[in-house]
Write a protein that holds these residues in place. Sequence first.
Motif, PDB file in Angstrom:
ATOM      1  N   ARG A 136      34.667  44.006  39.593  1.00  0.00           N
ATOM      2  CA  ARG A 136      35.985  43.199  39.208  1.00  0.00           C
ATOM      3  C   ARG A 136      36.405  43.367  37.774  1.00  0.00           C
ATOM      4  N   ARG A 137      35.513  43.679  36.959  1.00  0.00           N
ATOM      5  CA  ARG A 137      35.766  43.887  35.342  1.00  0.00           C
ATOM      6  C   ARG A 137      36.544  45.099  35.451  1.00  0.00           C
ATOM      7  N   ALA A 138      36.366  46.033  36.055  1.00  0.00           N
ATOM      8  CA  ALA A 138      37.124  47.348  35.926  1.00  0.00           C
ATOM      9  C   ALA A 138      38.303  47.103  36.512  1.00  0.00           C
ATOM     10  N   PHE A 139      38.454  46.446  37.543  1.00  0.00           N
ATOM     11  CA  PHE A 139      39.696  46.088  38.028  1.00  0.00           C
ATOM     12  C   PHE A 139      40.797  45.158  37.154  1.00  0.00           C
ATOM     13  N   ASP A 140      39.841  44.415  36.542  1.00  0.00           N
ATOM     14  CA  ASP A 140      40.596  43.350  35.360  1.00  0.00           C
ATOM     15  C   ASP A 140      41.148  44.211  34.168  1.00  0.00           C
ATOM     16  N   ALA A 141      40.230  45.196  33.855  1.00  0.00           N
ATOM     17  CA  ALA A 141      40.574  46.102  32.810  1.00  0.00           C
ATOM     18  C   ALA A 141      41.881  46.937  33.052  1.00  0.00           C
ATOM     19  N   VAL A 142      41.867  47.650  34.091  1.00  0.00           N
ATOM     20  CA  VAL A 142      42.995  48.496  34.446  1.00  0.00           C
ATOM     21  C   VAL A 142      44.302  47.855  34.844  1.00  0.00           C
ATOM     22  N   THR A 143      44.216  46.406  35.134  1.00  0.00           N
ATOM     23  CA  THR A 143      45.344  45.777  35.750  1.00  0.00           C
ATOM     24  C   THR A 143      45.967  45.286  34.080  1.00  0.00           C
ATOM     25  N   ALA A 144      44.991  45.035  33.249  1.00  0.00           N
ATOM     26  CA  ALA A 144      45.441  44.530  31.889  1.00  0.00           C
ATOM     27  C   ALA A 144      45.972  45.527  31.119  1.00  0.00           C
ATOM     28  N   VAL A 145      45.539  46.833  31.414  1.00  0.00           N
ATOM     29  CA  VAL A 145      46.074  48.177  30.716  1.00  0.00           C
ATOM     30  C   VAL A 145      47.753  48.069  31.394  1.00  0.00           C
ATOM     31  N   MET A 146      47.726  48.056  32.652  1.00  0.00           N
ATOM     32  CA  MET A 146      49.203  48.005  33.263  1.00  0.00           C
ATOM     33  C   MET A 146      50.029  46.751  32.631  1.00  0.00           C
ATOM     34  N   ALA A 147      49.418  45.703  32.430  1.00  0.00           N
ATOM     35  CA  ALA A 147      50.166  44.653  31.772  1.00  0.00           C
ATOM     36  C   ALA A 147      50.724  44.982  30.375  1.00  0.00           C
ATOM     37  N   VAL A 148      49.731  45.529  29.639  1.00  0.00           N
ATOM     38  CA  VAL A 148      50.118  45.929  28.054  1.00  0.00           C
ATOM     39  C   VAL A 148      51.200  47.017  28.323  1.00  0.00           C
ATOM     40  N   THR A 184      48.343  56.203  33.324  1.00  0.00           N
ATOM     41  CA  THR A 184      48.070  55.110  33.852  1.00  0.00           C
ATOM     42  C   THR A 184      47.624  55.083  35.476  1.00  0.00           C
ATOM     43  N   THR A 185      48.167  56.381  36.313  1.00  0.00           N
ATOM     44  CA  THR A 185      47.634  56.587  37.634  1.00  0.00           C
ATOM     45  C   THR A 185      46.131  57.311  37.367  1.00  0.00           C
ATOM     46  N   THR A 186      45.766  57.927  36.410  1.00  0.00           N
ATOM     47  CA  THR A 186      44.418  58.462  36.207  1.00  0.00           C
ATOM     48  C   THR A 186      43.742  57.528  36.074  1.00  0.00           C
ATOM     49  N   LEU A 187      43.839  56.666  35.266  1.00  0.00           N
ATOM     50  CA  LEU A 187      42.914  55.117  35.031  1.00  0.00           C
ATOM     51  C   LEU A 187      42.643  54.504  36.302  1.00  0.00           C
ATOM     52  N   ILE A 188      43.901  54.279  37.015  1.00  0.00           N
ATOM     53  CA  ILE A 188      43.740  53.725  38.435  1.00  0.00           C
ATOM     54  C   ILE A 188      42.808  54.583  39.212  1.00  0.00           C
ATOM     55  N   TYR A 189      42.876  55.716  39.352  1.00  0.00           N
ATOM     56  CA  TYR A 189      42.092  56.562  40.260  1.00  0.00           C
ATOM     57  C   TYR A 189      40.686  56.459  39.702  1.00  0.00           C
ATOM     58  N   LEU A 190      40.397  56.725  38.424  1.00  0.00           N
ATOM     59  CA  LEU A 190      38.797  56.415  37.849  1.00  0.00           C
ATOM     60  C   LEU A 190      38.218  55.215  38.567  1.00  0.00           C
ATOM     61  N   THR A 191      39.266  54.149  38.191  1.00  0.00           N
ATOM     62  CA  THR A 191      38.655  52.883  38.621  1.00  0.00           C
ATOM     63  C   THR A 191      38.551  52.791  40.175  1.00  0.00           C
ATOM     64  N   ILE A 192      39.301  53.394  40.914  1.00  0.00           N
ATOM     65  CA  ILE A 192      39.077  53.116  42.345  1.00  0.00           C
ATOM     66  C   ILE A 192      37.873  54.031  42.782  1.00  0.00           C
ATOM     67  N   ARG A 193      37.734  55.187  42.064  1.00  0.00           N
ATOM     68  CA  ARG A 193      36.625  56.158  42.530  1.00  0.00           C
ATOM     69  C   ARG A 193      35.131  55.444  42.151  1.00  0.00           C
ATOM     70  N   MET A 194      35.152  54.507  41.027  1.00  0.00           N
ATOM     71  CA  MET A 194      34.056  53.983  40.648  1.00  0.00           C
ATOM     72  C   MET A 194      33.896  52.760  41.758  1.00  0.00           C
ATOM     73  N   ALA A 195      34.971  52.000  41.990  1.00  0.00           N
ATOM     74  CA  ALA A 195      34.757  51.072  43.136  1.00  0.00           C
ATOM     75  C   ALA A 195      34.197  51.304  44.325  1.00  0.00           C
ATOM     76  N   ILE A 196      34.587  52.537  44.843  1.00  0.00           N
ATOM     77  CA  ILE A 196      34.015  53.003  45.987  1.00  0.00           C
ATOM     78  C   ILE A 196      32.611  53.513  46.009  1.00  0.00           C
ATOM     79  N   ARG A 197      32.152  54.084  44.813  1.00  0.00           N
ATOM     80  CA  ARG A 197      30.729  54.355  44.746  1.00  0.00           C
ATOM     81  C   ARG A 197      30.058  53.272  44.541  1.00  0.00           C
ATOM     82  N   ALA A 198      30.521  52.033  44.044  1.00  0.00           N
ATOM     83  CA  ALA A 198      29.728  50.905  43.876  1.00  0.00           C
ATOM     84  C   ALA A 198      29.637  49.955  45.059  1.00  0.00           C
ATOM     85  N   LEU A 199      30.677  50.239  45.800  1.00  0.00           N
ATOM     86  CA  LEU A 199      30.633  49.020  47.053  1.00  0.00           C
ATOM     87  C   LEU A 199      30.317  49.934  48.200  1.00  0.00           C
TER      88      LEU A 199
END
Length: 206
Positions: A136-148, A184-199
């Motif tokens: 959740r924190r990772a998706f919060d962070a990458v979404t915050a980056v997209m907001a900025v 930004t898509t690279t950051l999203i990709y890294l976040t998704i890859r982390m989520a897939i591994r963690a879940l």
Amino acid sequence: MTETPFDALLVRAGGVRGLVSSALPVAVFGVVSALSDLTPAIIAAVGAGSVVLIWQLARRESVRPAVLGFIGVVVCAAFAFVTGQAKDFYLPGIWMYLALAVVFTTSVLVRRPIIGVLWAWVTGRDDTWRRTPRVRRAFDAVTAVMAVVSWSRFLVQYYLYDTNQAGLLAVARIAMGWPIFVVTTTLIYLTIRMAIRALPRPSASH
């Protein structure tokens, strides 16, 4: 070879070639409007958009980015034609950035980061990811980056629009467009890859 989430994002954007070609009508409009008048610039931008559309259709590539890009060019050209001001060519994009900034920001504030919500929806997952703090924190962070990024695009381009700097608007639109998209898509990709591994993997429905 299995397609990665980053590959899928690039395909939806029309690939690197699609990202570059999406900047072509904006560049053409900026150059022609600076050297000539509004009407030739509109014609040149729509013509460039038409060439990109026909080229991608002829190559049987992903047509969605080309079609949406062409529609976007026509809408922008219509704004400039109706108002008679070159700077209004960029106005629809400026308001789009504002809308995205509000959506990204609001989703983080209500603890439903839109990047995570969309990823879960597209992949058929439930809300388990929201109950895993690291994910959740990772998706919060990458979404915050997209907001900025969206707020930056809006504020910079609106300032240039408000101060009647149409030439710099074209430069800002290109510079803050596909190069930032790649980051930004690279950051999203890294976040998704982390989520897939963690879940845990979602259970098969059939």
